[in-house]
Write a protein that holds these residues in place. Structure first.
Motif, PDB file in Angstrom:
ATOM      1  N   PRO A   1       1.951  20.277   2.104  1.00 42.00           N
ATOM      2  CA  PRO A   1       2.353  20.046   0.721  1.00 42.00           C
ATOM      3  C   PRO A   1       2.534  18.553   0.448  1.00 42.00           C
ATOM      4  O   PRO A   1       3.107  17.832   1.259  1.00 42.00           O
ATOM      5  CB  PRO A   1       3.677  20.791   0.574  1.00 42.00           C
ATOM      6  N   ILE A   2       2.016  18.092  -0.704  1.00 36.66           N
ATOM      7  CA  ILE A   2       2.257  16.708  -1.113  1.00 36.66           C
ATOM      8  C   ILE A   2       3.701  16.640  -1.592  1.00 36.66           C
ATOM      9  O   ILE A   2       4.080  17.323  -2.535  1.00 36.66           O
ATOM     10  CB  ILE A   2       1.305  16.289  -2.246  1.00 36.66           C
ATOM     11  N   ARG A   3       4.503  15.814  -0.948  1.00 35.93           N
ATOM     12  CA  ARG A   3       5.925  15.774  -1.241  1.00 35.93           C
ATOM     13  C   ARG A   3       6.460  14.348  -1.259  1.00 35.93           C
ATOM     14  O   ARG A   3       7.193  13.957  -2.147  1.00 35.93           O
ATOM     15  CB  ARG A   3       6.674  16.616  -0.202  1.00 35.93           C
ATOM     16  N   ASP A   4       6.110  13.544  -0.264  1.00 35.65           N
ATOM     17  CA  ASP A   4       6.722  12.230  -0.080  1.00 35.65           C
ATOM     18  C   ASP A   4       5.703  11.111  -0.295  1.00 35.65           C
ATOM     19  O   ASP A   4       4.512  11.290  -0.077  1.00 35.65           O
ATOM     20  CB  ASP A   4       7.282  12.094   1.338  1.00 35.65           C
ATOM     21  N   GLU A   5       6.204   9.936  -0.697  1.00 34.55           N
ATOM     22  CA  GLU A   5       5.381   8.737  -0.786  1.00 34.55           C
ATOM     23  C   GLU A   5       5.696   7.853   0.417  1.00 34.55           C
ATOM     24  O   GLU A   5       6.865   7.700   0.782  1.00 34.55           O
ATOM     25  CB  GLU A   5       5.661   7.976  -2.074  1.00 34.55           C
ATOM     26  N   ILE A   6       4.653   7.290   1.026  1.00 34.17           N
ATOM     27  CA  ILE A   6       4.813   6.457   2.219  1.00 34.17           C
ATOM     28  C   ILE A   6       4.289   5.060   1.905  1.00 34.17           C
ATOM     29  O   ILE A   6       3.152   4.905   1.453  1.00 34.17           O
ATOM     30  CB  ILE A   6       4.050   7.064   3.414  1.00 34.17           C
ATOM     31  N   ASP A   7       5.124   4.052   2.144  1.00 36.91           N
ATOM     32  CA  ASP A   7       4.732   2.655   1.956  1.00 36.91           C
ATOM     33  C   ASP A   7       4.269   2.088   3.283  1.00 36.91           C
ATOM     34  O   ASP A   7       4.895   2.326   4.319  1.00 36.91           O
ATOM     35  CB  ASP A   7       5.922   1.822   1.463  1.00 36.91           C
ATOM     36  N   LEU A   8       3.169   1.334   3.234  1.00 34.04           N
ATOM     37  CA  LEU A   8       2.645   0.648   4.412  1.00 34.04           C
ATOM     38  C   LEU A   8       2.437  -0.817   4.074  1.00 34.04           C
ATOM     39  O   LEU A   8       2.066  -1.149   2.946  1.00 34.04           O
ATOM     40  CB  LEU A   8       1.323   1.265   4.857  1.00 34.04           C
TER      41      LEU A   8
ATOM     42  N   ARG B   1      -4.314   7.197   8.894  1.00 32.74           N
ATOM     43  CA  ARG B   1      -5.083   6.801  10.072  1.00 32.74           C
ATOM     44  C   ARG B   1      -5.822   5.490   9.817  1.00 32.74           C
ATOM     45  O   ARG B   1      -5.785   4.572  10.635  1.00 32.74           O
ATOM     46  CB  ARG B   1      -6.066   7.918  10.442  1.00 32.74           C
ATOM     47  N   PHE B   2      -6.485   5.391   8.663  1.00 32.57           N
ATOM     48  CA  PHE B   2      -7.262   4.205   8.322  1.00 32.57           C
ATOM     49  C   PHE B   2      -6.394   2.943   8.348  1.00 32.57           C
ATOM     50  O   PHE B   2      -6.741   1.952   8.987  1.00 32.57           O
ATOM     51  CB  PHE B   2      -7.883   4.390   6.928  1.00 32.57           C
ATOM     52  N   TYR B   3      -5.289   2.976   7.648  1.00 34.18           N
ATOM     53  CA  TYR B   3      -4.459   1.771   7.530  1.00 34.18           C
ATOM     54  C   TYR B   3      -3.726   1.423   8.823  1.00 34.18           C
ATOM     55  O   TYR B   3      -3.624   0.253   9.189  1.00 34.18           O
ATOM     56  CB  TYR B   3      -3.483   1.906   6.363  1.00 34.18           C
ATOM     57  N   GLN B   4      -3.238   2.413   9.538  1.00 42.34           N
ATOM     58  CA  GLN B   4      -2.531   2.111  10.781  1.00 42.34           C
ATOM     59  C   GLN B   4      -3.470   1.524  11.833  1.00 42.34           C
ATOM     60  O   GLN B   4      -3.080   0.645  12.600  1.00 42.34           O
ATOM     61  CB  GLN B   4      -1.816   3.347  11.303  1.00 42.34           C
ATOM     62  N   ARG B   5      -4.719   1.952  11.850  1.00 41.44           N
ATOM     63  CA  ARG B   5      -5.691   1.377  12.792  1.00 41.44           C
ATOM     64  C   ARG B   5      -5.999  -0.075  12.472  1.00 41.44           C
ATOM     65  O   ARG B   5      -6.467  -0.813  13.328  1.00 41.44           O
ATOM     66  CB  ARG B   5      -6.997   2.178  12.762  1.00 41.44           C
ATOM     67  N   ARG B   6      -5.730  -0.478  11.253  1.00 39.63           N
ATOM     68  CA  ARG B   6      -6.014  -1.840  10.825  1.00 39.63           C
ATOM     69  C   ARG B   6      -4.778  -2.727  10.809  1.00 39.63           C
ATOM     70  O   ARG B   6      -4.790  -3.802  10.230  1.00 39.63           O
ATOM     71  CB  ARG B   6      -6.689  -1.808   9.458  1.00 39.63           C
ATOM     72  N   GLY B   7      -3.699  -2.279  11.418  1.00 41.68           N
ATOM     73  CA  GLY B   7      -2.520  -3.123  11.573  1.00 41.68           C
ATOM     74  C   GLY B   7      -1.416  -2.913  10.565  1.00 41.68           C
ATOM     75  O   GLY B   7      -0.429  -3.635  10.573  1.00 41.68           O
TER      76      GLY B   7
ATOM     77  N   MET C   1       0.852  -1.165   0.000  1.00 44.37           N
ATOM     78  CA  MET C   1       0.000   0.000   0.000  1.00 44.37           C
ATOM     79  C   MET C   1       0.898   1.229   0.000  1.00 44.37           C
ATOM     80  O   MET C   1       1.909   1.254   0.680  1.00 44.37           O
ATOM     81  CB  MET C   1      -0.866  -0.095   1.268  1.00 44.37           C
ATOM     82  N   MET C   2       0.528   2.237  -0.778  1.00 46.41           N
ATOM     83  CA  MET C   2       1.295   3.474  -0.821  1.00 46.41           C
ATOM     84  C   MET C   2       0.334   4.646  -0.733  1.00 46.41           C
ATOM     85  O   MET C   2      -0.755   4.614  -1.307  1.00 46.41           O
ATOM     86  CB  MET C   2       2.096   3.553  -2.126  1.00 46.41           C
ATOM     87  N   THR C   3       0.720   5.669   0.007  1.00 50.08           N
ATOM     88  CA  THR C   3      -0.025   6.919   0.059  1.00 50.08           C
ATOM     89  C   THR C   3       0.986   8.062   0.128  1.00 50.08           C
ATOM     90  O   THR C   3       2.191   7.830   0.136  1.00 50.08           O
ATOM     91  CB  THR C   3      -1.003   6.941   1.257  1.00 50.08           C
ATOM     92  N   THR C   4       0.471   9.266   0.183  1.00 49.84           N
ATOM     93  CA  THR C   4       1.365  10.418   0.268  1.00 49.84           C
ATOM     94  C   THR C   4       1.320  11.025   1.664  1.00 49.84           C
ATOM     95  O   THR C   4       0.404  10.764   2.446  1.00 49.84           O
ATOM     96  CB  THR C   4       0.971  11.488  -0.773  1.00 49.84           C
ATOM     97  N   ASN C   5       2.301  11.837   1.962  1.00 56.01           N
ATOM     98  CA  ASN C   5       2.458  12.386   3.311  1.00 56.01           C
ATOM     99  C   ASN C   5       1.296  13.261   3.766  1.00 56.01           C
ATOM    100  O   ASN C   5       1.070  13.431   4.951  1.00 56.01           O
ATOM    101  CB  ASN C   5       3.761  13.193   3.410  1.00 56.01           C
ATOM    102  N   ASP C   6       0.521  13.797   2.840  1.00 56.08           N
ATOM    103  CA  ASP C   6      -0.592  14.672   3.225  1.00 56.08           C
ATOM    104  C   ASP C   6      -1.887  13.909   3.487  1.00 56.08           C
ATOM    105  O   ASP C   6      -2.840  14.476   4.005  1.00 56.08           O
ATOM    106  CB  ASP C   6      -0.856  15.715   2.136  1.00 56.08           C
ATOM    107  N   ASN C   7      -1.941  12.625   3.147  1.00 59.27           N
ATOM    108  CA  ASN C   7      -3.183  11.870   3.216  1.00 59.27           C
ATOM    109  C   ASN C   7      -3.394  11.312   4.625  1.00 59.27           C
ATOM    110  O   ASN C   7      -3.234  10.117   4.890  1.00 59.27           O
ATOM    111  CB  ASN C   7      -3.185  10.759   2.172  1.00 59.27           C
TER     112      ASN C   7
END
Length: 58
Positions: free
Chosen positions: A47-54, A12-18, A1-7
């Motif tokens: 600012p949208i700048r970074d991509e975060i992998d979960l 919150r959604f993904y971290q609450r689900r493990g 799963m990937m999202t950006t730093n501003d999302n």
């Protein structure tokens, strides 16, 4: 799963689900914006700048 730093909603959604953060690509969106300038600036004044992998952890 990937999202950006501003999302914040997705983070919150993904971290609450493990899901846990497994990687961050610093300035990845800034680099992509050079090829696609229509990428928006970001919500909540972040600012949208970074991509975060979960990844899901059992």
């Amino acid at each position: 799963m990937m999202t950006t730093n501003d999302n914040l909603e997705a983070l919150r959604f993904y971290q609450r689900r493990g899901f846990v953060i497994t990687g961050i690509r610093i300035n990845a969106v800034e680099i992509a914006r050079q090829m696609k300038p229509t990428i928006p600036v970001g919500d909540f004044g972040i600012p949208i700048r970074d991509e975060i992998d979960l990844e899901f952890v059992w």
